[in-house]
Design a protein around this motif. Structure first.
Motif, mmCIF file in Angstrom:
data_model
loop_
_atom_site.group_PDB
_atom_site.id
_atom_site.type_symbol
_atom_site.label_atom_id
_atom_site.label_comp_id
_atom_site.label_asym_id
_atom_site.label_seq_id
_atom_site.Cartn_x
_atom_site.Cartn_y
_atom_site.Cartn_z
ATOM 1 N N ASP A 156 19.939 37.663 39.270
ATOM 2 C CA ASP A 156 20.429 36.709 40.274
ATOM 3 C C ASP A 156 21.827 37.088 40.741
ATOM 4 O O ASP A 156 22.155 36.988 41.920
ATOM 5 C CB ASP A 156 20.427 35.279 39.718
ATOM 6 C CG ASP A 156 21.197 35.124 38.416
ATOM 7 O OD1 ASP A 156 21.625 36.138 37.814
ATOM 8 O OD2 ASP A 156 21.373 33.964 37.973
ATOM 9 N N SER A 157 22.676 37.520 39.815
ATOM 10 C CA SER A 157 24.087 37.698 40.171
ATOM 11 C C SER A 157 24.683 38.882 39.414
ATOM 12 O O SER A 157 24.169 39.293 38.359
ATOM 13 C CB SER A 157 24.873 36.435 39.810
ATOM 14 O OG SER A 157 24.874 36.280 38.412
ATOM 15 N N ALA A 158 25.793 39.374 39.945
ATOM 16 C CA ALA A 158 26.525 40.429 39.249
ATOM 17 C C ALA A 158 27.071 39.893 37.924
ATOM 18 O O ALA A 158 27.203 40.628 36.946
ATOM 19 C CB ALA A 158 27.657 40.942 40.124
ATOM 20 N N THR A 159 27.391 38.605 37.910
ATOM 21 C CA THR A 159 27.895 38.004 36.675
ATOM 22 C C THR A 159 26.854 38.147 35.556
ATOM 23 O O THR A 159 27.189 38.517 34.423
ATOM 24 C CB THR A 159 28.217 36.504 36.915
ATOM 25 O OG1 THR A 159 29.190 36.420 37.955
ATOM 26 C CG2 THR A 159 28.743 35.841 35.670
ATOM 27 N N THR A 160 25.610 37.884 35.881
ATOM 28 C CA THR A 160 24.545 38.024 34.871
ATOM 29 C C THR A 160 24.421 39.479 34.428
ATOM 30 O O THR A 160 24.302 39.767 33.229
ATOM 31 C CB THR A 160 23.196 37.536 35.443
ATOM 32 O OG1 THR A 160 23.335 36.186 35.850
ATOM 33 C CG2 THR A 160 22.076 37.656 34.422
ATOM 34 N N VAL B 220 29.790 49.768 35.508
ATOM 35 C CA VAL B 220 30.581 49.736 36.740
ATOM 36 C C VAL B 220 30.275 48.441 37.488
ATOM 37 O O VAL B 220 29.109 48.138 37.757
ATOM 38 C CB VAL B 220 30.214 50.932 37.664
ATOM 39 C CG1 VAL B 220 31.067 50.911 38.931
ATOM 40 C CG2 VAL B 220 30.361 52.246 36.926
ATOM 41 N N ASP B 221 31.319 47.686 37.829
ATOM 42 C CA ASP B 221 31.136 46.519 38.682
ATOM 43 C C ASP B 221 31.434 46.922 40.117
ATOM 44 O O ASP B 221 32.589 47.022 40.525
ATOM 45 C CB ASP B 221 32.055 45.372 38.242
ATOM 46 C CG ASP B 221 31.922 44.164 39.182
ATOM 47 O OD1 ASP B 221 31.034 44.191 40.059
ATOM 48 O OD2 ASP B 221 32.714 43.218 39.043
ATOM 49 N N ALA B 222 30.359 47.171 40.861
ATOM 50 C CA ALA B 222 30.482 47.530 42.283
ATOM 51 C C ALA B 222 29.797 46.457 43.120
ATOM 52 O O ALA B 222 29.121 46.757 44.103
ATOM 53 C CB ALA B 222 29.846 48.897 42.521
ATOM 54 N N PHE C 77 25.435 46.294 41.629
ATOM 55 C CA PHE C 77 25.897 45.978 42.987
ATOM 56 C C PHE C 77 24.993 44.902 43.565
ATOM 57 O O PHE C 77 23.860 44.703 43.111
ATOM 58 C CB PHE C 77 25.959 47.234 43.863
ATOM 59 C CG PHE C 77 24.661 47.670 44.476
ATOM 60 C CD1 PHE C 77 23.666 48.249 43.717
ATOM 61 C CD2 PHE C 77 24.433 47.502 45.838
ATOM 62 C CE1 PHE C 77 22.472 48.656 44.286
ATOM 63 C CE2 PHE C 77 23.242 47.915 46.430
ATOM 64 C CZ PHE C 77 22.261 48.491 45.645
ATOM 65 N N ASN C 78 25.550 44.187 44.542
ATOM 66 C CA ASN C 78 24.844 43.045 45.128
ATOM 67 C C ASN C 78 24.381 43.373 46.541
ATOM 68 O O ASN C 78 25.174 43.250 47.481
ATOM 69 C CB ASN C 78 25.779 41.826 45.225
ATOM 70 C CG ASN C 78 26.052 41.172 43.888
ATOM 71 O OD1 ASN C 78 25.485 41.549 42.875
ATOM 72 N ND2 ASN C 78 26.919 40.187 43.889
ATOM 73 N N PRO C 79 23.126 43.769 46.717
ATOM 74 C CA PRO C 79 22.633 43.905 48.096
ATOM 75 C C PRO C 79 22.806 42.617 48.897
ATOM 76 O O PRO C 79 22.844 42.643 50.115
ATOM 77 C CB PRO C 79 21.158 44.265 47.906
ATOM 78 C CG PRO C 79 21.122 44.950 46.571
ATOM 79 C CD PRO C 79 22.132 44.207 45.730
ATOM 80 N N HIS C 80 22.960 41.492 48.195
ATOM 81 C CA HIS C 80 23.173 40.246 48.952
ATOM 82 C C HIS C 80 24.581 40.174 49.540
ATOM 83 O O HIS C 80 24.850 39.344 50.401
ATOM 84 C CB HIS C 80 22.844 39.006 48.109
ATOM 85 C CG HIS C 80 23.818 38.614 47.028
ATOM 86 N ND1 HIS C 80 23.443 38.415 45.728
ATOM 87 C CD2 HIS C 80 25.139 38.347 47.055
ATOM 88 C CE1 HIS C 80 24.480 38.036 45.009
ATOM 89 N NE2 HIS C 80 25.525 37.997 45.787
ATOM 90 N N LYS C 81 25.468 41.027 49.091
ATOM 91 C CA LYS C 81 26.789 41.004 49.707
ATOM 92 C C LYS C 81 26.817 41.820 51.000
ATOM 93 O O LYS C 81 27.381 41.399 51.984
ATOM 94 C CB LYS C 81 27.840 41.533 48.722
ATOM 95 C CG LYS C 81 28.234 40.506 47.646
ATOM 96 C CD LYS C 81 29.431 40.981 46.844
ATOM 97 C CE LYS C 81 30.108 39.870 46.068
ATOM 98 N NZ LYS C 81 29.273 39.135 45.132
ATOM 99 N N TRP C 82 26.192 42.999 50.992
ATOM 100 C CA TRP C 82 26.501 43.881 52.125
ATOM 101 C C TRP C 82 25.321 44.746 52.560
ATOM 102 O O TRP C 82 25.512 45.725 53.240
ATOM 103 C CB TRP C 82 27.702 44.762 51.736
ATOM 104 C CG TRP C 82 28.562 45.171 52.895
ATOM 105 C CD1 TRP C 82 28.473 44.752 54.191
ATOM 106 C CD2 TRP C 82 29.658 46.090 52.854
ATOM 107 N NE1 TRP C 82 29.440 45.346 54.962
ATOM 108 C CE2 TRP C 82 30.192 46.170 54.160
ATOM 109 C CE3 TRP C 82 30.253 46.840 51.843
ATOM 110 C CZ2 TRP C 82 31.273 46.983 54.483
ATOM 111 C CZ3 TRP C 82 31.334 47.644 52.159
ATOM 112 C CH2 TRP C 82 31.847 47.709 53.460
HETATM 113 N N1 PLP Z 1 32.273 41.449 40.921
HETATM 114 C C1 PLP Z 1 32.929 41.481 42.084
HETATM 115 C C2 PLP Z 1 33.760 42.675 42.420
HETATM 116 C C3 PLP Z 1 32.835 40.405 42.970
HETATM 117 O O1 PLP Z 1 33.519 40.431 44.121
HETATM 118 C C4 PLP Z 1 32.033 39.299 42.628
HETATM 119 C C5 PLP Z 1 31.906 38.161 43.542
HETATM 120 O O2 PLP Z 1 32.362 38.155 44.650
HETATM 121 C C6 PLP Z 1 31.360 39.319 41.404
HETATM 122 C C7 PLP Z 1 31.504 40.404 40.576
HETATM 123 C C8 PLP Z 1 30.492 38.193 40.989
HETATM 124 O O3 PLP Z 1 29.351 38.206 41.778
HETATM 125 P P1 PLP Z 1 28.149 37.196 41.565
HETATM 126 O O4 PLP Z 1 28.425 36.022 42.434
HETATM 127 O O5 PLP Z 1 26.933 37.971 42.003
HETATM 128 O O6 PLP Z 1 28.105 36.837 40.129
#
Ligand code: PLP
Length: 460
Positions: A138-142, A261-263, A290-295
């Motif tokens: 769901d999220s980069a946090t996860t 890596v947090d991208a 990485f989050n395809p939902h971001k960009w």
């Molecule tokens: N890492 C970076 C560099 C972010 O900018 C963000 C959110 O903007 C996150 C992690 C957390 O993303 P998510 O909302 O998918 O958990």
């Protein structure tokens, strides 16, 4: 509401969505409501008797859009985008209509295998090793929490899972201060304790200093602590910092540390060969989110974790109670074992639709446009008297402030967001309040980006 009503109202909803997107520029980007205003208009309890779709839809129109910040607004320049392309929205409609839950291969074979296929496409698109694998969270946090839990268990020989953390050596994780707070959260939730997230000093360009990383690891070893892993920052949230992964990786590897890596934001830019050097070295790491939902236009939520080898993560997170056993045994991938929740949405469908409907070329062109327009806006703002560029563009993100000081900068930001034509947010950079500008909404145009200059000139 029955299936016939669903059909009729889906068409009505599709028309509504089309008009919503067409007219977004007429709406203020940030919600212009006061806290509690919507809640006060909702009845205190659910209705006992069924209500008509007409009544529900009328209330939706009356109450909801006006109380939203419009993330798909072409002049949404705040935070990072959560961009939704039309192809993605179509895929999500189908996912919603199907209502599948893909916790096991057996519960939705198409979801599992499409996810595997999309991981393969994304590895190639980002030019990461073809023998890597991955999953969609769901999220980069996860994803980062999964990686940090795996770091923990690798460092403990997988004893933390059964014995707990009491009496175990003190584990240490390393990251720079530019990394997102999701790394802090992961370290806290993994039971390592915030104090064991060692924030490595950065160099002038805000990248982690490899010599400081080396020194921190050595000091921890000398103190009897156990280094567990390093989280690299590729596109920090504040001002877009990038670690020099290639320079730091040998330090981590010498000590046998797991690397992630947090991208979340910048990873999508890896589809463009010219932006890949920013993340050079990622191909040598163990995990990359990485989050395809971001960009990339595959709307929220869609966080892709790519991995060299998933076995340690599966060993850390996977459980197979009797009621989840299936006949296929080890033959198939059961993605719930790669992540935290058991239940899983079919997130791969929107990636499939987006990459096919636009092709990587269109996605690249959009990202390149966003980067170029951001630079152009930055150059124009640099020429404005009394305004300072406080961090140079990193991809499609830069920051600025008024020379008069933080109070004036903050007041300007408030005026901008109350005005509503654009939406910007702030961060602290080198001890100073600065305004961030970032561009990435699917429908943004050059004119939308340059409107920022007009708004700032007018409201200063
Ligand atoms: N890492 C970076 C560099 C972010 O900018 C963000 C959110 O903007 C996150 C992690 C957390 O993303 P998510 O909302 O998918 O958990």
């Amino acid at each position: 509401m029955n299936h016939d009503d669903l059909n009729a109202w889906s068409k009505r909803a599709a028309d509504w969505v089309t008009a919503y997107h067409r007219d977004l520029r007429d709406r203020p980007v940030r919600a212009q409501v006061t806290p509690g205003a919507l809640l006060d208009r909702l009845p205190a309890t659910a209705p006992e008797a069924a209500e008509t779709p007409e009544a529900i839809f009328a209330d939706f129109e009356a109450l909801i859009p006006g109380a939203l910040t419009h993330w798909q607004h072409p002049r949404f320049f705040a935070y990072f985008p959560a961009n939704a392309s039309p192809a993605s929205m179509l895929a999500e409609q189908l996912v919603n209509g199907i209502g599948a839950q893909g916790m096991l291969w057996q519960t939705a074979p198409a979801a599992t295998e499409l996810e595997q296929g999309m991981i393969r496409w994304l590895l190639a698109a980002l030019d990461l090793p073809a023998d890597w694998t991955g999953t969609i969270h769901d999220s980069a946090t996860t994803a980062t929490l999964c990686a940090v839990l795996t770091m923990r268990e690798r460092a403990l020989g997988f004893r933390g899972l059964t014995e707990g953390l009491q009496g175990q050596p003190r584990l240490r994780v390393y990251a720079s201060a530019e990394t997102h707070s999701s790394v802090d959260k992961a370290v806290r939730l993994a039971g390592l304790g915030q104090e064991n997230l060692v924030k490595i000093t950065t160099r002038a360009d805000l990248s982690m200093d490899p010599a400081q990383l080396q020194a921190a690891i050595e000091a921890d070893l000398a103190a009897g602590h156990r280094p567990a892993g390093v989280v690299f920052c590729a596109g920090g949230t504040g001002v877009g910092a990038f670690d020099d992964i290639a320079a730091c990786l040998p330090v981590a590897q010498t000590h046998g540390l797991m690397t992630h890596v947090d991208a979340a934001w910048a990873g999508s830019a890896g589809v463009c060969p010219e932006f890949r050097p920013l993340m050079a070295g990622a191909e040598g790491c163990d995990s990359f989110v990485f989050n395809p939902h971001k960009w990339m236009g595959a709307q929220f939520d869609c966080a892709v974790q790519l991995m060299r080898d998933p076995l340690d993560q599966i060993r850390t997170l996977g459980l197979r109670p009797d009621y989840l056993q299936t006949l296929e045994g080890e033959e198939v991938t059961n993605f719930n074992e790669w992540t935290i929740p058991l239940g899983r949405r079919m997130r791969a469908l929107k990636l499939w639709f987006v990459m096919r409907a636009y092709g990587l070329d269109t996605i690249r062109a959009r990202i390149r446009d966003h980067v170029a327009w951001t630079s152009e806006l930055c150059a124009a703002l640099r020429a404005e008297p009394g305004l300072e560029i406080t961090s140079e563009p990193r991809l499609a993100l830069f920051s600025f402030a008024l020379s008069e000081g933080c109070t004036a900068t903050e007041a300007l930001l408030q005026r901008i967001n109350a005005d509503g034509r654009i939406y910007l947010t702030q961060t602290t950079h080198r001890g100073r309040l600065v305004i961030r500008f970032t561009c990435g909404t699917w429908d943004a145009t050059r004119a939308d980006v340059m409107e920022t200059l007009n708004v700032i000139r007018e409201l200063r």
